[in-house]
Design a protein around this motif. Structure first.
Motif, PDB file in Angstrom:
ATOM      1  N   ASP A   1      44.965  38.742  32.413  1.00  0.00           N
ATOM      2  CA  ASP A   1      43.715  38.042  32.129  1.00  0.00           C
ATOM      3  C   ASP A   1      42.509  38.738  32.749  1.00  0.00           C
ATOM      4  O   ASP A   1      41.431  38.805  32.138  1.00  0.00           O
ATOM      5  CB  ASP A   1      43.788  36.599  32.639  1.00  0.00           C
ATOM      6  N   ASN A   2      42.665  39.250  33.988  1.00  0.00           N
ATOM      7  CA  ASN A   2      41.510  39.853  34.670  1.00  0.00           C
ATOM      8  C   ASN A   2      41.032  41.113  33.960  1.00  0.00           C
ATOM      9  O   ASN A   2      39.831  41.399  33.930  1.00  0.00           O
ATOM     10  CB  ASN A   2      41.833  40.158  36.133  1.00  0.00           C
ATOM     11  N   ILE A   3      41.958  41.860  33.366  1.00  0.00           N
ATOM     12  CA  ILE A   3      41.577  43.064  32.622  1.00  0.00           C
ATOM     13  C   ILE A   3      40.803  42.669  31.366  1.00  0.00           C
ATOM     14  O   ILE A   3      39.765  43.264  31.034  1.00  0.00           O
ATOM     15  CB  ILE A   3      42.822  43.898  32.245  1.00  0.00           C
ATOM     16  N   VAL A   4      41.300  41.648  30.666  1.00  0.00           N
ATOM     17  CA  VAL A   4      40.622  41.179  29.454  1.00  0.00           C
ATOM     18  C   VAL A   4      39.235  40.637  29.786  1.00  0.00           C
ATOM     19  O   VAL A   4      38.256  40.915  29.089  1.00  0.00           O
ATOM     20  CB  VAL A   4      41.472  40.089  28.761  1.00  0.00           C
ATOM     21  N   LEU A   5      39.129  39.880  30.886  1.00  0.00           N
ATOM     22  CA  LEU A   5      37.834  39.327  31.298  1.00  0.00           C
ATOM     23  C   LEU A   5      36.863  40.425  31.713  1.00  0.00           C
ATOM     24  O   LEU A   5      35.659  40.343  31.440  1.00  0.00           O
ATOM     25  CB  LEU A   5      38.029  38.333  32.446  1.00  0.00           C
TER      26      LEU A   5
ATOM     27  N   LEU B   1      43.864  45.593  40.328  1.00  0.00           N
ATOM     28  CA  LEU B   1      45.298  45.411  40.573  1.00  0.00           C
ATOM     29  C   LEU B   1      45.634  43.947  40.862  1.00  0.00           C
ATOM     30  O   LEU B   1      44.877  43.244  41.533  1.00  0.00           O
ATOM     31  CB  LEU B   1      45.758  46.271  41.756  1.00  0.00           C
ATOM     32  N   ASN B   2      46.779  43.517  40.362  1.00  0.00           N
ATOM     33  CA  ASN B   2      47.272  42.162  40.594  1.00  0.00           C
ATOM     34  C   ASN B   2      48.579  42.212  41.390  1.00  0.00           C
ATOM     35  O   ASN B   2      49.236  43.256  41.455  1.00  0.00           O
ATOM     36  CB  ASN B   2      47.532  41.450  39.267  1.00  0.00           C
ATOM     37  N   VAL B   3      48.962  41.081  41.938  1.00  0.00           N
ATOM     38  CA  VAL B   3      50.271  40.994  42.586  1.00  0.00           C
ATOM     39  C   VAL B   3      51.360  41.260  41.555  1.00  0.00           C
ATOM     40  O   VAL B   3      52.343  41.961  41.825  1.00  0.00           O
ATOM     41  CB  VAL B   3      50.463  39.604  43.235  1.00  0.00           C
ATOM     42  N   THR B   4      51.172  40.733  40.339  1.00  0.00           N
ATOM     43  CA  THR B   4      52.182  40.927  39.288  1.00  0.00           C
ATOM     44  C   THR B   4      52.140  42.327  38.682  1.00  0.00           C
ATOM     45  O   THR B   4      52.956  42.639  37.815  1.00  0.00           O
ATOM     46  CB  THR B   4      51.994  39.885  38.167  1.00  0.00           C
TER      47      THR B   4
ATOM     48  N   GLU C   1      42.383  29.237  40.381  1.00  0.00           N
ATOM     49  CA  GLU C   1      43.266  29.775  39.337  1.00  0.00           C
ATOM     50  C   GLU C   1      42.889  31.196  38.946  1.00  0.00           C
ATOM     51  O   GLU C   1      43.758  32.051  38.721  1.00  0.00           O
ATOM     52  CB  GLU C   1      43.218  28.861  38.112  1.00  0.00           C
ATOM     53  N   LEU C   2      41.591  31.460  38.877  1.00  0.00           N
ATOM     54  CA  LEU C   2      41.105  32.762  38.430  1.00  0.00           C
ATOM     55  C   LEU C   2      41.530  33.897  39.352  1.00  0.00           C
ATOM     56  O   LEU C   2      41.682  35.035  38.914  1.00  0.00           O
ATOM     57  CB  LEU C   2      39.574  32.722  38.327  1.00  0.00           C
ATOM     58  N   HIS C   3      41.753  33.586  40.639  1.00  0.00           N
ATOM     59  CA  HIS C   3      42.013  34.643  41.618  1.00  0.00           C
ATOM     60  C   HIS C   3      43.445  34.636  42.161  1.00  0.00           C
ATOM     61  O   HIS C   3      43.764  35.428  43.051  1.00  0.00           O
ATOM     62  CB  HIS C   3      41.028  34.510  42.782  1.00  0.00           C
ATOM     63  N   LYS C   4      44.308  33.770  41.642  1.00  0.00           N
ATOM     64  CA  LYS C   4      45.656  33.642  42.196  1.00  0.00           C
ATOM     65  C   LYS C   4      46.459  34.924  42.108  1.00  0.00           C
ATOM     66  O   LYS C   4      47.289  35.203  42.962  1.00  0.00           O
ATOM     67  CB  LYS C   4      46.412  32.505  41.491  1.00  0.00           C
ATOM     68  N   ASP C   5      46.244  35.700  41.053  1.00  0.00           N
ATOM     69  CA  ASP C   5      47.048  36.908  40.869  1.00  0.00           C
ATOM     70  C   ASP C   5      46.377  38.144  41.455  1.00  0.00           C
ATOM     71  O   ASP C   5      46.987  39.215  41.520  1.00  0.00           O
ATOM     72  CB  ASP C   5      47.331  37.126  39.380  1.00  0.00           C
TER      73      ASP C   5
END
Length: 383
Positions: A17-21, A224-227, A274-278
């Motif tokens: 989601d963060n990449i798309v946003l 970068l995300n945790v996932t 929610e926006l920053h959880k990952d």
């Protein structure tokens, strides 16, 4: 992220989601600038969208908006009061000399911002980009028949040093060790910096190691995300320019440092929006770190490695150069380093191969005139 709360995302792609946003944010910025520009540029906007990277589009459109504002405020080529009202006929009055005057104006100019006069000064690299932005615009307007002649051949050349002529700035191995020691121990930090360091030292160390090991670009690390990480498989995924996805292997140092940060310092997911959880790297406010925050962090620690002021510290891109020169210096294939660094041309990687980190230091070390003079004097006195 500007406007992120007003966007309801329905993401069915493989991208996080963060990449798309982030992509949406850049495209929205482009559209915001386009809305301020003349309607006769629509074909040009389509050309940029199909042929230029989004971040480059933003820069080009910003340059062109600046040029249109210059036409209104500094010339008599248009009677428009705002850029969107400039007519096609007005552009046909523009000559190459007018563009050259604009580029000369851009070397140093003043702008009123929030009641304060701000002085802008640009070097040749920025001027060359502005020239490129206008060249693309005028060529496209001429190709579409909106301008009667192609004026770009009359633009003044702007001398920009070739990559091979520029000094490559990178940390040397001993400076890297000093920097990593500082993030581990807190040495050389001011009392105020140590207060933050006590809460973020594991995060800061992980950021520096990722830059140093993989030569990541700033936006690649920031997103970068945790996932993004699969520790059981020993790999992680990054999203690069031009929509490229790349799988990177994890080494032991990075794995241990990241695991330590995630398990022992990173704020638990239940405390995050929610926006920053990952998000992998979080600010003290529990939000994804911004590029600016990461840049300041890197400048702080590199300044310690360099034994210089915080202002003179290196940018994340210099850590990318450090990774490249260190890998080549350890005898790795230039083509393997090219693949790791995501250089489009191997000639870019060759610049780092030609850069011998210690050659200048070794040369001047053999030319210690004053030490030799003193040693000679002391020898004579004892004899």
């Amino acid at each position: 992220m500007a406007g992120e709360k007003s966007v309801k995302l329905h993401n069915k792609s493989d991208k996080p989601d963060n990449i798309v946003l982030k992509e949406h944010e850049i495209v929205s910025k482009c559209e915001e600038i386009q809305d301020q520009l003349p309607g006769c540029f629509k074909g040009f906007f389509r050309y940029l969208k199909g042929n230029v990277l989004s971040k480059t589009r933003v820069a080009y459109l910003g340059d062109i908006l600046h040029f249109c504002q210059y036409l209104i405020e500094e010339t008599d080529l248009t009677e428009a009061e705002k850029p969107a009202d400039i007519k096609k006929e007005d552009f046909n009055k523009i000559k190459a000399a007018d563009v050259n005057e604009f580029l000369d104006h851009c070397r140093k100019y003043k702008v009123m911002q929030n009641g304060q006069e701000v002085l802008f000064q640009n070097g040749n690299r920025t001027l060359a980009r502005k020239k490129s932005s206008l060249s693309v615009l005028f060529k496209e307007l001429y190709r579409e028949g909106r301008m009667e002649e192609n004026i770009t051949e009359g633009f003044d050349p702007i001398r920009v040093p070739k990559a091979s002529e520029r000094e490559i700035k990178a940390l040397q191995d001993d400076e890297v060790m000093i920097m990593l020691d500082a993030v581990e121990s807190g040495d050389h930090l001011t009392p105020k910096e140590r207060q933050y360091w006590n809460k973020t030292k594991k995060r800061d160390k992980a950021i520096l190691l990722l830059f140093l090991t993989y030569g990541l670009r700033l936006f690649e690390l920031q997103q970068l995300n945790v996932t993004s990480f699969n520790f059981s498989r020993g790999e992680f995924k990054i999203y690069r320019k031009r929509d490229k996805e790349t799988i990177m292997p994890l080494n032991r140092s990075v794995t241990e440092t990241l695991t330590d940060y995630i398990e022992n310092e990173r704020r638990p997911d239940e405390e995050l929006d929610e926006l920053h959880k990952d998000a992998l790297f979080l600010s003290l406010q529990g939000k994804r770190m911004t590029e600016r925050q990461i840049r300041e962090l890197v400048k702080k620690y590199t300044s310690i490695g360099l034994s210089t002021s915080r202002k003179a510290g290196y940018s994340p891109h210099k850590l990318r150069a450090t990774a490249a020169t260190s890998l080549i210096g350890r005898g790795n294939s230039i083509y393997d380093v090219q693949a790791l660094m995501d250089h489009e041309q191997v000639t870019t990687t060759q610049l780092y191969a030609a850069h011998k980190m210690n050659i200048k230091r070794d040369l001047v070390r053999d030319m210690e005139w004053e030490l030799e003079r003193k040693e000679g004097t002391e020898r004579n006195e004892t004899e």
